[in-house]
Design a protein around this motif. Structure first.
Motif, PDB file in Angstrom:
ATOM      1  N   ALA A   1       0.953  -0.942  -0.005  1.00  0.00           N
ATOM      2  CA  ALA A   1       0.116  -0.093  -0.044  1.00  0.00           C
ATOM      3  C   ALA A   1       0.832   1.191  -0.004  1.00  0.00           C
ATOM      4  O   ALA A   1       2.098   1.080   0.120  1.00  0.00           O
ATOM      5  CB  ALA A   1      -0.774  -0.128   1.342  1.00  0.00           C
ATOM      6  N   ALA A   2       0.200   2.493  -0.238  1.00  0.00           N
ATOM      7  CA  ALA A   2       1.073   3.455  -0.350  1.00  0.00           C
ATOM      8  C   ALA A   2       0.189   4.667   0.303  1.00  0.00           C
ATOM      9  O   ALA A   2      -0.958   4.764  -0.045  1.00  0.00           O
ATOM     10  CB  ALA A   2       1.636   4.019  -1.806  1.00  0.00           C
ATOM     11  N   THR A   3       1.019   5.842   0.745  1.00  0.00           N
ATOM     12  CA  THR A   3       0.189   6.846   1.247  1.00  0.00           C
ATOM     13  C   THR A   3       1.232   8.195   1.623  1.00  0.00           C
ATOM     14  O   THR A   3       2.477   7.722   2.094  1.00  0.00           O
ATOM     15  CB  THR A   3      -0.566   6.628   2.620  1.00  0.00           C
ATOM     16  OG1 THR A   3      -1.306   7.826   2.834  1.00  0.00           O
ATOM     17  CG2 THR A   3       0.450   6.291   3.660  1.00  0.00           C
ATOM     18  N   ASN A   4       0.630   9.237   1.113  1.00  0.00           N
ATOM     19  CA  ASN A   4       1.514  10.557   1.824  1.00  0.00           C
ATOM     20  C   ASN A   4       1.481  10.559   3.338  1.00  0.00           C
ATOM     21  O   ASN A   4       2.075  11.613   3.942  1.00  0.00           O
ATOM     22  CB  ASN A   4       1.386  11.761   1.015  1.00  0.00           C
ATOM     23  CG  ASN A   4       1.533  11.443  -0.497  1.00  0.00           C
ATOM     24  OD1 ASN A   4       2.001  10.628  -1.145  1.00  0.00           O
ATOM     25  ND2 ASN A   4       0.264  12.368  -1.309  1.00  0.00           N
ATOM     26  N   VAL A   5       0.022  10.233   3.770  1.00  0.00           N
ATOM     27  CA  VAL A   5      -0.372  10.826   5.109  1.00  0.00           C
ATOM     28  C   VAL A   5      -0.477   9.433   6.121  1.00  0.00           C
ATOM     29  O   VAL A   5      -1.535   9.200   6.364  1.00  0.00           O
ATOM     30  CB  VAL A   5      -1.348  11.538   5.224  1.00  0.00           C
ATOM     31  CG1 VAL A   5      -1.075  13.022   4.705  1.00  0.00           C
ATOM     32  CG2 VAL A   5      -2.424  10.998   4.051  1.00  0.00           C
ATOM     33  N   PRO A   6       0.760   8.563   6.411  1.00  0.00           N
ATOM     34  CA  PRO A   6       0.352   7.442   7.158  1.00  0.00           C
ATOM     35  C   PRO A   6      -0.167   7.533   8.252  1.00  0.00           C
ATOM     36  O   PRO A   6      -0.923   6.884   8.843  1.00  0.00           O
ATOM     37  CB  PRO A   6       2.010   6.922   7.280  1.00  0.00           C
ATOM     38  CG  PRO A   6       2.936   8.166   7.094  1.00  0.00           C
ATOM     39  CD  PRO A   6       2.169   8.934   6.062  1.00  0.00           C
ATOM     40  N   TRP A   7      -0.052   8.848   9.001  1.00  0.00           N
ATOM     41  CA  TRP A   7      -0.620   9.037  10.227  1.00  0.00           C
ATOM     42  C   TRP A   7      -2.231   9.377  10.147  1.00  0.00           C
ATOM     43  O   TRP A   7      -2.851   9.283  11.116  1.00  0.00           O
ATOM     44  CB  TRP A   7       0.074  10.518  10.733  1.00  0.00           C
ATOM     45  CG  TRP A   7       0.058  11.507   9.849  1.00  0.00           C
ATOM     46  CD1 TRP A   7      -0.716  12.513   9.287  1.00  0.00           C
ATOM     47  CD2 TRP A   7       1.304  11.731   9.119  1.00  0.00           C
ATOM     48  NE1 TRP A   7      -0.029  13.269   8.339  1.00  0.00           N
ATOM     49  CE2 TRP A   7       1.155  12.815   8.410  1.00  0.00           C
ATOM     50  CE3 TRP A   7       2.823  11.080   9.312  1.00  0.00           C
ATOM     51  CZ2 TRP A   7       2.108  13.455   7.395  1.00  0.00           C
ATOM     52  CZ3 TRP A   7       3.547  11.815   8.622  1.00  0.00           C
ATOM     53  CH2 TRP A   7       3.558  12.880   7.539  1.00  0.00           C
ATOM     54  N   ASP A   8      -2.791   9.343   8.911  1.00  0.00           N
ATOM     55  CA  ASP A   8      -4.237   9.216   8.652  1.00  0.00           C
ATOM     56  C   ASP A   8      -4.666   8.086   8.429  1.00  0.00           C
ATOM     57  O   ASP A   8      -6.143   7.854   8.095  1.00  0.00           O
ATOM     58  CB  ASP A   8      -4.455  10.323   7.630  1.00  0.00           C
ATOM     59  CG  ASP A   8      -4.691  11.917   8.036  1.00  0.00           C
ATOM     60  OD1 ASP A   8      -4.678  12.120   9.041  1.00  0.00           O
ATOM     61  OD2 ASP A   8      -5.033  12.723   7.213  1.00  0.00           O
TER      62      ASP A   8
END
Ligand SMILES: Nc1ncnc2c1ncn2[C@@H]1O[C@H](COP(=O)(O)OP(=O)(O)O)[C@@H](O)[C@H]1O
Ligand SMILES: [Mg+2]
Length: 436
Positions: free
Chosen positions: A298-305
């Motif tokens: 998986a990929a994300t710019n905002v892991p904290w979300d």
């Protein structure tokens, strides 16, 4: 602990030479010695014991995933041509030892056409592959089949980022290519990895490269598209994706922009979305062995979300930080964006130095605005001129890396919300880069 080490004592086939015998004894005495293993693997290969060599090379790779010699040996052992030797160019007008002689060709046309890039005889970096990709050859060292769909990207097209490539090699590619070996080492063929980092730094691009490596064994799911499309149907479709992956196992399921789906459930008003998250959790957990051979990337710019439930053990429990492109990556990205533009004597090395911290998207922007200023100039003076180093350096100076705001947010999270060490990698980077 010799009990964890595969017992590679000679098989029932042909007898082995005394030299191999004594190397085996040495390996038994020092089971973690990678060079020793590689030496043994090489001898085994030369003696025609391919299967035994695979085991030795795999052991070396599991301890040193980036080891070029181990990869080359693995490739040979799996019946691939050795990648160590430079890739042969197809028949070209000027030949020298089987390779196209660019220097001679450039000299021939030198008085008519200015060189596109300045020559840097001192440059230590590896030359780009003929197709403009960086890092020629190595990363795709032991592909067995070649899914060569037009426009497909391979890991070799991803410039630089060696650490990320090595981690992906160890997490997905090696186990997928060698399922029997993975079983042998007791490495379970399941699990998930979350790529995170500032926007525009290659997460999606890297995932596309893995897809290029794996062909049909890679299913890409873009969540933002999918949610629109799947209103009311999302759980069933999520289930379908995983069922397909299970049928095709070993298989990687890629969930891009995971935050769009996994946004903290408390914040998720949309009921359909909540159900989709729950369905994803169910699929990730599976029962018994249903998920054997199903990897989730998986990929994300905002892991904290990202919903914390998605990060529990057995789900997306491993993380991998994708940082702004390093030097070799910037070199590759810049050359890529300049490939079709009229340029003259461009000093890519200087440009690489001047763009530390720039994202892939920022670098595209630099090339874009350099082209703009050369065009304006040409219009103003009435004489067409090429894009040069000065245009590019000027453009680079005029923009600030777009990754800065991300690091500002990330710093807070890494310092104050690093529960369970999730952001240790980020913290280490921030310290090293003096961003703390
Ligand atoms: N290491 C790299 N090598 C080559 N191109 C890259 C690399 N990193 C990023 N890029 C380029 O930057 C663009 C933006 O990257 P992308 O994968 O969309 O970023 P992210 O998904 O992290 O937001 C890509 O389309 C690609 O052209
Ligand atoms: Mg992306």
């Amino acid at each position: 602990m010799p009990d964890e080490i595969p017992d590679t004592s000679s098989g029932p086939e042909a007898a082995e030479s005394p030299l191999i015998g004594s190397l085996r004894a040495a390996v038994a005495a020092a089971p973690r010695d990678v060079p020793l293993r590689l030496h043994l693997a090489e001898l085994l290969l030369d003696a025609g014991h391919g299967d035994a060599a695979v085991v030795e090379a795999a052991f070396a790779l599991s301890h040193a995933p980036g080891n070029a010699q181990a990869r080359a040996l693995m490739a040979r052992a799996m019946g691939e041509p050795a990648p160590a030797a430079p890739v042969e160019q197809p028949a070209a007008p000027v030949q020298q030892g089987g390779r196209f002689d660019w220097a001679a060709a450039e000299q021939e046309v030198g008085d008519v056409v200015p060189p596109r890039f300045i020559a840097r005889p001192d440059a230590k970096e590896a030359p780009l592959a003929a197709d403009g990709s960086g890092d020629a050859g190595d990363a795709s060292a032991y592909d067995v089949d070649a899914p060569d769909a037009p426009g497909s990207v391979r890991l070799a097209d991803v410039g630089g980022m060696q650490e990320v490539k090595d981690r992906l090699e160890a997490a997905f590619l090696t186990p997928m290519r060698n399922p029997e070996l993975s079983r042998l080492y007791g490495k379970s063929l399941r699990g998930g990895l979350l790529l995170y980092g500032p926007p525009g730094c290659g997460k999606t691009f890297i995932a596309r490269a893995i897809a290029g490596e794996l062909g049909a064994n890679f299913i890409s799911v873009s969540i933002s598209d999918v949610l629109d499309m799947w209103v009311g149907n999302s759980e069933r479709n999520m289930h379908e994706v995983f069922e397909t992956a299970r049928r095709q196992a070993p298989c990687v399921v890629f969930l891009d922009e995971l935050d769009a789906l996994g946004a903290k459930r408390s914040r998720t008003q949309h009921n359909g979305m909540r159900n989709t998250v729950n369905q994803l959790l169910t699929e990730l957990d599976g029962v018994g062995h249903v998920n054997d051979g199903v990897f989730v990337l998986a990929a994300t710019n905002v892991p904290w979300d990202v919903d914390i439930a998605l990060r529990r053990p057995g789900r997306l429990d491993r993380t991998l930080l994708v940082l702004p492109p390093d030097g070799p990556a910037r070199d590759a990205i810049l050359r890529y964006h300049l490939r079709d533009r009229p340029i003259e004597s461009v000093d890519v090395g200087r440009l690489v130095k001047a763009t530390d911290g720039f994202s892939g998207a920022d670098l595209a922007h630099v090339c874009e605005s350099a082209a703009e200023s050369a065009l304006l100039d040409s219009a103003r003076t009435g004489t067409v001129r090429m894009i040069n180093t000065k245009d590019l350096l000027g453009a680079a100076k005029a923009i600030r890396p777009s990754t800065e705001p991300w690091f500002a947010a990330a710093r807070n999270v890494a310092m104050f919300a690093n529960e369970g060490g999730t952001y240790d990698e980020l913290l280490a980077y921030l310290k090293k880069a003096r961003k703390l």
